[in-house]
Design a protein around this motif. Sequence first.
Motif, mmCIF file in Angstrom:
data_model
loop_
_atom_site.group_PDB
_atom_site.id
_atom_site.type_symbol
_atom_site.label_atom_id
_atom_site.label_comp_id
_atom_site.label_asym_id
_atom_site.label_seq_id
_atom_site.Cartn_x
_atom_site.Cartn_y
_atom_site.Cartn_z
ATOM 1 N N UNK A 6 0.795 -1.223 0.000
ATOM 2 C CA UNK A 6 0.000 0.000 0.000
ATOM 3 C C UNK A 6 0.824 1.268 0.000
ATOM 4 N N UNK A 7 2.131 1.152 0.226
ATOM 5 C CA UNK A 7 2.990 2.337 0.204
ATOM 6 C C UNK A 7 3.057 2.965 -1.183
ATOM 7 N N UNK A 8 2.779 2.174 -2.210
ATOM 8 C CA UNK A 8 2.773 2.703 -3.574
ATOM 9 C C UNK A 8 1.442 3.353 -3.932
ATOM 10 N N UNK A 9 0.514 3.331 -2.999
ATOM 11 C CA UNK A 9 -0.804 3.917 -3.253
ATOM 12 C C UNK A 9 -0.679 5.429 -3.379
ATOM 13 N N UNK A 10 -1.250 6.039 -4.434
ATOM 14 C CA UNK A 10 -1.118 7.500 -4.602
ATOM 15 C C UNK A 10 -1.792 8.255 -3.467
ATOM 16 N N UNK A 11 -1.164 9.306 -3.050
ATOM 17 C CA UNK A 11 -1.765 10.181 -2.056
ATOM 18 C C UNK A 11 -1.601 9.718 -0.630
ATOM 19 N N UNK A 12 -0.577 8.926 -0.340
ATOM 20 C CA UNK A 12 -0.357 8.484 1.031
ATOM 21 C C UNK A 12 0.139 9.666 1.862
#
Length: 361
Positions: free
Chosen positions: A340-346
């Motif tokens: 989930x670290x690659x999820x945009x807008x973290x």
Amino acid sequence: MSYQTTETIQRLWDDFLRESLAEVPPEQRQQFAQQFEDRFSELLQNAANGGGDGFLDLVGFGDKGPVEFENLPYPYVQPDFDDSVVPSQLHAAAELYYIYQHERMKIFKVVDVLLKLFRLGKMRIQRGPGARALYLVEKWKPLRYGVRDRMIAYRRAFNYGSSKAPAGAVTNVNFHRQLVGLIVAVAQYFRDLQVSEVIRGGPMINQRPFGSSATVQRLGIDLRYALDRSTYGNIFALTMEVGHYLNSILKLLDAPDIKKAFDANTKWNVIEVVSNRYLGGTAEPSQRAKMAESGRRILKFVADNNFETSIDPHLFQTELRPIGPHAEAWLAAYRTTPEGQRFPGVPTALRSTRNRKSIPV
């Protein structure tokens, strides 16, 4: 009803609707407009059902011989694509997702380690409820669907894992993107509603939701269809068996003698201790537990909702409201997992929770 008559009714319908709604108070127009629309669709459908020989009349093989176009029955085709799913498969997919997240938490591997320690005499338990439960699990081997079967099921239904799907089987390759897209759309829907509390002006604006339901409905329909076409076969039976087994082993891990053997207060402490000692570390149990809970609830909503296009916005908002907190909770948990670290807008606050460097005090 002939095609010409139906065409005339359709042309006059807008005039009839405009004249009828002009006498209705503004706050009630939306309700009556939907009732008129439903009634009109029902009339068209009933008229078409009375013309079952329309194709024969078209080619001249009917009782009347060749018929002019204007006298042919209206060819109303009932839209049923969105309803052509198997509910049991969709509910099984929701439970399978819950099982998958516990698989990622190494629950099944922890029980295998406990069975090995119990067999080799490396765990100081003998007559307690946990010892008896381990004995029964080892004796009867209730789980017929092993790790290979489960990995294939995860691959087919969710495209998760590295197992190769069987040749010829349908794999739901877009599941994760559709799931994340749906959850983001639900979360954004309620964020827009919160914004609308600030910018609403007149009384009519105050009566309608600010968020749009179209994106949520579209993603929900696509996700439901993809799950339905990929969860046939043994998915339902596997989910039933593994679900009961998971429930049993969670009770086993909560047995007092097993918790005492690992100096643990809860079953989750047992899982953490065993994972660190024998399985190379834990696997985000806090995040996975929340993703399992909220993800299953969202998938059950997708399974049970028909995503009707003409649904009243207020009714849709009411149906969707219990899912809003689950969407936000799933996103917050997912963004703190490695993938989930690659999820945009973290946000920075969430990204920093994955930082393993020590903090000076």
